[in-house]
Design a protein around this motif. Structure first.
Motif, short mmCIF file in Angstrom:
data_model
loop_
_atom_site.label_atom_id
_atom_site.label_comp_id
_atom_site.label_asym_id
_atom_site.label_seq_id
_atom_site.Cartn_x
_atom_site.Cartn_y
_atom_site.Cartn_z
N ALA A 105 7.20 -1.05 22.40
CA ALA A 105 6.94 -0.89 23.82
C ALA A 105 6.52 -2.20 24.48
O ALA A 105 6.62 -2.34 25.71
CB ALA A 105 5.86 0.17 24.04
N SER A 106 6.07 -3.16 23.69
CA SER A 106 5.56 -4.42 24.23
C SER A 106 6.62 -5.50 24.30
O SER A 106 6.35 -6.60 24.80
CB SER A 106 4.37 -4.91 23.39
OG SER A 106 3.36 -3.93 23.37
N ASN A 136 12.43 -3.79 26.62
CA ASN A 136 11.73 -2.72 25.91
C ASN A 136 12.60 -2.17 24.78
O ASN A 136 13.79 -1.98 24.94
CB ASN A 136 11.39 -1.61 26.91
CG ASN A 136 10.45 -0.58 26.34
OD1 ASN A 136 10.85 0.25 25.54
ND2 ASN A 136 9.21 -0.63 26.77
N ALA A 137 11.96 -1.90 23.63
CA ALA A 137 12.71 -1.47 22.46
C ALA A 137 12.40 -0.05 22.02
O ALA A 137 12.79 0.36 20.92
CB ALA A 137 12.44 -2.44 21.30
N MET A 182 -1.79 6.47 23.74
CA MET A 182 -1.29 5.21 23.15
C MET A 182 -0.59 4.35 24.19
O MET A 182 -0.82 3.14 24.27
CB MET A 182 -0.31 5.53 22.01
CG MET A 182 -0.92 6.20 20.82
SD MET A 182 0.40 6.63 19.64
CE MET A 182 -0.43 7.92 18.71
N LEU A 183 0.27 4.98 24.99
CA LEU A 183 1.01 4.21 26.00
C LEU A 183 0.07 3.68 27.06
O LEU A 183 0.31 2.60 27.63
CB LEU A 183 2.12 5.06 26.60
CG LEU A 183 3.14 4.32 27.47
CD1 LEU A 183 3.74 3.12 26.75
CD2 LEU A 183 4.23 5.27 27.93
N GLY A 184 -1.01 4.40 27.32
CA GLY A 184 -2.03 3.87 28.23
C GLY A 184 -2.60 2.57 27.72
O GLY A 184 -2.78 1.61 28.48
#
Length: 200
Positions: A125-126, A130-131, A152-154
């Motif tokens: 995600a980073s 984006n992957a 987690m995405l937060g």
């Protein structure tokens, strides 16, 4: 000196009160917050978002959230945030073996498959572009529910903001963060880089 100088911690009493959160997290108020104080609405909004994102809601532990933050910061190359994330992971009870072997999370036995999925998600995600793909989604849902994935995405998104803020600023890194980074990341070449007070 950083791009914009940090203000005195007493500049905004409201921000100062909110920033006490970081005394628990890191043991000091970060220079990034002191720089945001040039526009107190930003510093206040950021601290409140940070507290919401990092709240311990259950299985995505405080320590795992900080390791997710470290993987994200490592992917983007922000040495300031790498140091802060590993220090916070230490202060929030990450296992010693995990701290010592964070670089090898994919293979080291100190990490569970659930943790590996979370940390791989952070890595993917980073990246730019984006992957995140169907494969990581499937792995995440083997171990985590939708609310936990949102947590987690937060964290990943919060550190996307911080990585850009601190690397663009060349934020001076605090001594406590340097100590933790040297201990856990130094063997892999971590150094202050532009965060040594002489970036600009």
């Amino acid at each position: 000196m950083p791009l914009v100088r940090p203000l005195d911690p007493d500049h905004s009493p409201e921000t100062k009160k909110l920033a006490e959160f970081f005394n628990e997290t890191l043991g000091f108020c970060p220079n990034s917050i002191l720089t945001m104080q040039h526009r107190p609405a930003i510093s206040k909004a950021f601290i409140n978002l940070n507290m919401a994102v990092m709240a311990n809601e259950g299985r995505v532990t405080s320590a795992l959230k900080r390791m997710i933050a470290w993987v994200s910061s490592n992917a983007t190359g922000c040495r300031y945030c790498q140091a802060h994330a590993i220090r916070a992971a230490e202060r929030y009870g990450a296992e010693q073996e995990q701290l010592d072997n964070i670089w090898e999370y994919r293979t080291h036995p100190a990490f569970s498959e659930a943790e590996r999925a979370a940390l791989d998600f952070s890595l993917q995600a980073s990246q730019v572009p984006n992957a995140v793909d169907a494969e990581i989604k499937e792995r995440l849902y083997q171990y985590w529910d939708e609310g936990e994935i949102v947590e987690m995405l937060g964290v990943i998104s919060l550190f996307g903001y911080l990585n850009r803020w601190n690397d663009s600023q060349g934020t001076d890194i605090e001594e406590g963060a340097v100590e933790s980074a040297n201990q856990y990341l130094g063997k892999h070449g971590w150094e202050k880089g532009k965060h040594d007070g002489s970036a600009y």
